[in-house]
Structure formats: structure tokens, C-alpha cells
Design an enzyme around this catalytic site. Structure first.
Site, short mmCIF file in Angstrom:
data_model
loop_
_atom_site.label_atom_id
_atom_site.label_comp_id
_atom_site.label_asym_id
_atom_site.label_seq_id
_atom_site.Cartn_x
_atom_site.Cartn_y
_atom_site.Cartn_z
N THR A 363 -6.68 9.56 0.59
CA THR A 363 -7.24 8.81 1.70
C THR A 363 -5.75 8.17 2.21
O THR A 363 -5.22 7.84 1.56
CB THR A 363 -8.57 7.95 1.17
N ASP A 405 -18.97 12.67 -3.36
CA ASP A 405 -19.51 11.28 -2.04
C ASP A 405 -20.80 11.12 -1.65
O ASP A 405 -21.24 10.13 -1.50
CB ASP A 405 -18.61 10.65 -1.17
N SER A 434 -20.10 7.14 3.16
CA SER A 434 -18.38 7.49 2.78
C SER A 434 -17.83 5.52 2.89
O SER A 434 -18.98 4.89 3.20
CB SER A 434 -17.58 7.79 4.15
N GLY A 454 -8.74 3.92 -0.35
CA GLY A 454 -9.19 2.70 -2.09
C GLY A 454 -10.40 3.07 -2.65
O GLY A 454 -10.63 2.44 -3.24
N GLY A 455 -10.95 4.94 -2.00
CA GLY A 455 -12.35 4.70 -2.34
C GLY A 455 -13.05 3.81 -1.92
O GLY A 455 -13.42 2.91 -0.42
N1 GLY Z 1 -13.96 10.00 0.12
C1 GLY Z 1 -13.60 8.61 0.16
C2 GLY Z 1 -14.25 7.64 1.07
O1 GLY Z 1 -15.29 8.79 2.04
O2 GLY Z 1 -15.30 7.34 1.39
#
Ligand code: GLY
Length: 552
Positions: A363, A405, A434, A454-455
């Protein structure tokens, strides 16, 4: 009006004008080429929204492991007249997707199916978002704003240590897709430092988008190419999925911390709700007056509770009822805060509900302020590094693996260790939940524009960046502060080596926290600060990354 008050107004006028327009352009992004291209667009007469289009597209080219036109994101915009909006370019589930599509006959998740290859890919939103932002908010034609990205795709960029790390991590998945391996690897291996990555096919695809706008990607030649390649490799996209994709404009979510207003992203991101909950709990717990061991303890406990709610309640609000008002109401947040033991950790198992993921460095985020006072915070993603690892035919488009996700199976952790519930189950056309949290803060200290990749750790990083700002620290501290993270499940307090001293670690262990030092640092925050009182504009790029901040 008296003579005196007229004179007073006249003297004050320059200050008032200063407050309305920073007179400087500031950009912070994860890649020096994107920052330079954004400044170029601003110098050519573009506004912050044109620059956002340029920066997004350049990042799509030079950071293929982080975001791309095969992915999506959230662009939080503030126009100088005060209009604010979230452009939601999040991916959607294809029409043939269904809730159990990643489960085997025994109802168990099939390893990697939601992460590698075209079945893992949602319908991309970034091309639609770029066309939308340029058309509705920009001053320049889309073709001009996309030109730097087209140039870089055709002429190439150099492999950096970070590129090598990400490509090494996804080597296996990239090698499964011959088109991806041909572009991003060298003879099936991680390319050497300084090797030039050229993407002429992506350049042609971007050119079609530049010429024909939205339809250049979602209808016609490119759409055919994408659907054919996806279906041949076992995916389920159709022409109708692409033709039906639309960005959604959403009102940003607002909350308060002391005299500050927080502006962030509503569902399908969990970021805004979680940030507002955490800040409002901290306010009730008098975090500002607390000393270090107590501060860390309170931080962990508010993170734990916000992530519990994320796992339990959140999903795409266009498909499921998300009780946003309730979750951010003073009564509810007061109750959450009251449940925090000031001395001891609350084991997550004692909180009702499900769990949620662990973060990586995929990301990307950028922050932009233009000299007129327009600004943008945008976080973009293709999910895992290099997304699904699948490049669709000769389109040059690397597809996301954002389907991971969704909660593939309630209670089963995804790639980030996050668990989810029914609200985030897969359904055709639905947007997956997300953590992306591009945000603004405005108040006595000025305006902050910030965010990070950072996920699952995105939200707690943005929180800690904001807390630095509230403590009166400079923008460099917001992005570099050593971080901690807790996400309810697993019930572990993760910390960067420099975040907690030995005495702090001992104190937190004594309070019942389970501690785990991270093997490497996390995040790549990009931030801009405009202090309207002084007219000072500063920007910073996270020292953990390879990005650059520039103020001109
Ligand atoms: N793919 C990471 C997020 O959308 O949180």
C-alpha cells in the site's frame, strides 16, 4: 465602521489572507519520482487535485508492489472553499463472486486462493478515481496529469533496495504469471540494484486512459484484454463487471479530540471510525496528562477495543448496516473507555466478538497541499506486495488481491491476521473492508494532512502520528515516531525496537500485556503541516521508506 476599526482591518488583512492560502506547494510521497512529478504538475498550473492524479499514476508505475491502476484506494479531498469529500475508488467483488468462493468442500479456506492469481482480484477502482478527480476537481486535462506516469512507464525507473525486498517476498507468485515475471523480474530472479524496469504495455494502457478517460479502461480494447486474460487464468471477471464500476463520493467522517477536528474515511474503510473511537477514549482517559507507562497502557487498550468493533461491526455500508453514529457516539465511547482497567491489560478473550490482520509495508500514501489551500490525503493499494502477482495479458496491468480483505470465513484471520464477521462477507459488487485512513486534523496547531500504508497497522500508525501533532511535535516526529500496535486479536502488543525502553517493557509486562518486538520496522507515513497562524508549511516522509517530501 469607525476609522480605527478600518485601520485595524487593513493592518490585519495580510494575516487573514495568509491564513486562507499557504502560498507554498507541499508534497510528501513514498517515491522521489512521484514527488517530483507532482511538483511538476503544480508548477504547470495544476492544483492539488491534478497533482494527486499525477502522483497516484506515477506511484502506480514506480511502486508496483504498493498500488496501481489494477488496484484502488481512497482520496480525501479538501477544496479551498471548504468542500470536503472522499473519493472512494475501492475495488468491488465481481458479479460471479460468492461468500464461500475461497473455501474447500469441507468449508476450510484454500491456502493462497484469495491472495495469488486473478481469482484474488477485485474490479479495480483507481483508473475510475483518477478520471473522476481530474474531471470534477482538477484544472488540467487528464492527459496532462498522466503524462509523467506514461513517460516513466515507457522509459523506466531503477530498482531500489525496497523494490528488491518486495520482489523477493513475492518471487513465487510473480513467477506464476509469465507477463508479470517478464516485467518485474530478470530471468525469474529479483533484478539487481539499478536495473531499469520498463513497462511499455502499461504506458499504452495509461495512454488510452489519458485519451478516453474512464471508458478507456472500463470499456473497449483494454477491458476485453483484461477480461480475456483473467478468465483464461481461472478468474471470474466479465465485461459487465468492468463497465459497471463506479467511484462513490462519500462525506468524510468527522470527530473531535480536544479543540481539534479529525476528518477521515468512512466505510468501506474502518479507519475513520476506529480513529475517532480511539481518540475519544483517550480524551476521556486524560491521555494527554498521563506519564509514559500509563500512556502506552492506555494506547493498547483503546486499540484493542476499536479493533474489536472493526472485526465485529464493519463492512461495506452500501451492503450492510454499519452503526457508524452509534459506534462514534459520546455515550458508546464513554462506555468503552469506562471498561478500561487503568492498571491492567484486558485479555482480548474477555471482550465479546471476533478478531482482525497484521500489517506489512504494501500500500502507499501521499499528502499534498497547494499554494491556494486545496489539499489531499490519499492511501492507495493493491493489497499484498505486487498484489495478486498476476499481470493481465499485454495490458501491463498488475492486478490487486484485495479480495483477501473480505472475511473469507468469519473468524479466520486474513493475510494481516485480521478476522472479520458477517458484515464483511463476500457479495457481488460489494467493497471489501479496508484499513486505509488518509486523514486531516485541523485546530489550534494548524492543518495536518497525513496517512500511511501498513495493512491492519495503518490505523494505529495514523493515531500515533496525530498524537505527536497534539503534543506539539514537528512533522518529522509524526512520521518517524517509533510505533506500537495492538489489534485485539492476536492479543499481542507489537512494538518497534525503539518504541519501548526496558523499564517501560517491564512495567507493561507487569500489567499483563503480552509483548512482541517486531523483526523490522513498519509503515511509510507521508505528512504535510500547514500552520495557518504563522503561514509555515512543512512536510516529511517516513525515514523507514525511500520517499521524499518537498515544499516549494
Ligand atoms: N489492503 C489494505 C487495506 O485496504 O486495508
Amino acid at each position: 465602521m469607525t476609522q480605527l476599526s478600518r485601520l485595524f482591518l487593513l493592518l490585519l488583512l495580510p494575516t487573514l489572507l495568509l491564513a486562507e492560502a499557504p502560498g507554498k506547494n507541499a508534497i510528501a510521497t513514498a517515491h522521489p519520482l512521484a514527488t517530483a512529478a507532482g511538483q511538476q504538475t503544480l508548477a504547470a498550473g495544476g492544483n492539488a487535485f491534478d497533482a494527486a492524479v499525477t502522483v497516484s499514476a506515477v506511484l502506480a508505475v514506480v511502486e508496483p508492489y504498493s498500488s496501481g491502476i489494477g488496484g484502488g484506494g481512497f482520496w480525501l479531498l479538501h477544496r479551498k472553499d471548504g468542500h470536503e469529500v472522499v473519493v472512494d475508488g475501492r475495488e468491488t467483488a465481481p458479479a460471479r463472486a460468492h461468500r464461500d468462493m475461497y473455501l474447500d468442500q469441507h468449508g476450510e479456506p484454500i491456502p493462497n486462493l484469495s491472495m495469488d492469481g486473478p481469482l484474488a482480484a477485485g474490479i479495480p477502482g483507481e483508473p475510475a478515481a483518477l478520471a473522476h478527480i481530474a474531471g470534477r476537481y482538477g484544472k488540467l486535462p487528464l492527459s496532462q496529469s498522466l503524462a509523467p506516469a506514461i513517460h516513466l512507464a515507457r522509459n523506466g525507473f531503477s530498482v531500489t533496495p525496497h523494490y528488491q525486498k518486495m520482489a523477493g517476498w513475492r518471487l513465487e507468485a510473480l513467477n506464476v504469471s509469465p507477463a508479470a515475471a517478464a516485467i518485474f523480474l530478470l530471468h525469474g530472479e529479483v533484478p539487481p540494484l539499478g536495473h531499469t524496469i520498463r513497462q511499455p504495455q502499461l504506458a499504452s494502457t495509461l495512454e488510452l486512459l489519458a485519451q478516453r478517460g474512464h471508458d478507456g479502461f472500463y470499456r473497449g480494447k483494454i477491458a476485453h484484454m483484461l477480461v480475456e486474460a483473467v478468465q483464461q487464468a481461472g478468474g471470474i471477471w466479465t465485461m459487465e463487471d468492468l463497465a459497471g464500476y463506479q467511484v462513490v463520493e462519500r462525506p468524510p467522517l468527522k470527530g473531535h479530540y480536544g479543540d481539534y477536528t479529525i476528518t477521515s474515511v468512512p466505510p468501506p474503510s474502518s479507519g475513520g471510525i476506529a480513529l475517532i473511537q480511539m481518540l475519544q477514549m483517550l480524551e476521556r482517559l486524560d491521555y494527554a496528562a498521563a506519564e509514559p507507562p500509563q500512556r502506552s497502557h492506555l494506547l493498547v487498550e483503546v486499540m484493542r477495543r476499536a479493533y474489536r468493533d472493526r472485526a465485529h461491526y464493519l463492512g461495506d455500508s452500501d451492503y450492510v448496516e454499519v452503526p457508524v453514529d452509534h459506534l462514534t457516539s459520546p455515550e458508546y465511547v464513554t462506555r468503552l473507555a469506562a471498561g478500561i482497567d487503568p492498571e491492567l491489560a484486558t485479555p482480548s478473550t474477555l471482550l465479546p466478538g471476533y478478531g482482525s490482520p497484521v500489517g506489512g509495508n504494501d500500500t502507499t500514501h501521499f499528502s499534498i497541499l497547494d499554494r491556494e489551500g486545496n489539499y489531499v490525503a490519499a492511501t492507495l493499494s493493491i493489497n499484498y506486495p505486487f498484489g495478486s502477482g498476476f499481470v493481465a495479458g499485454i495490458s501491463g496491468v498488475l492486478l490487486n488481491d484485495e479480495m483477501d480483505d473480505f472475511s473469507v470465513k468469519p473468524g479466520v484471520p486474513n493475510a494481516y491476521g485480521l478476522v472479520g464477521a458477517e458484515a464483511n462477507a463476500i457479495a457481488p459488487g460489494k467493497r471489501m473492508l479496508s484499513s486505509m485512513s488518509p486523514s486531516f486534523v485541523s485546530g489550534p496547531g494548524g492543518t495536518a494532512i497525513l496517512g500511511t500504508p501498513g495493512g491492519s497497522r495503518i490505523i494505529t500508525m495514523v493515531l500515533q502520528g496525530m498524537l505527536e501533532y497534539f503534543d506539539g511535535k514537528e512533522v518529522e516526529s509524526w512520521v518517524s515516531r517509533p510505533r506500537i500496535h495492538h489489534q485485539y486479536l492476536p492479543d499481542i502488543l507489537y512494538f518497534e525496537a525503539a518504541a519501548l525502553s526496558e523499564p517501560l517493557l517491564t512495567a507493561l509486562h507487569g500489567r499483563g500485556h503480552i509483548l512482541s518486538e517486531a523483526a523490522s520496522s513498519w509503515g511509510n507515513m507521508q505528512a504535510v503541516h500547514w500552520d495557518e497562524r504563522t503561514g509555515r508549511v512543512t512536510a516529511a516522509s517516513d525515514p523507514r521508506g525511500e520517499g521524499r517530501a518537498s515544499v516549494r
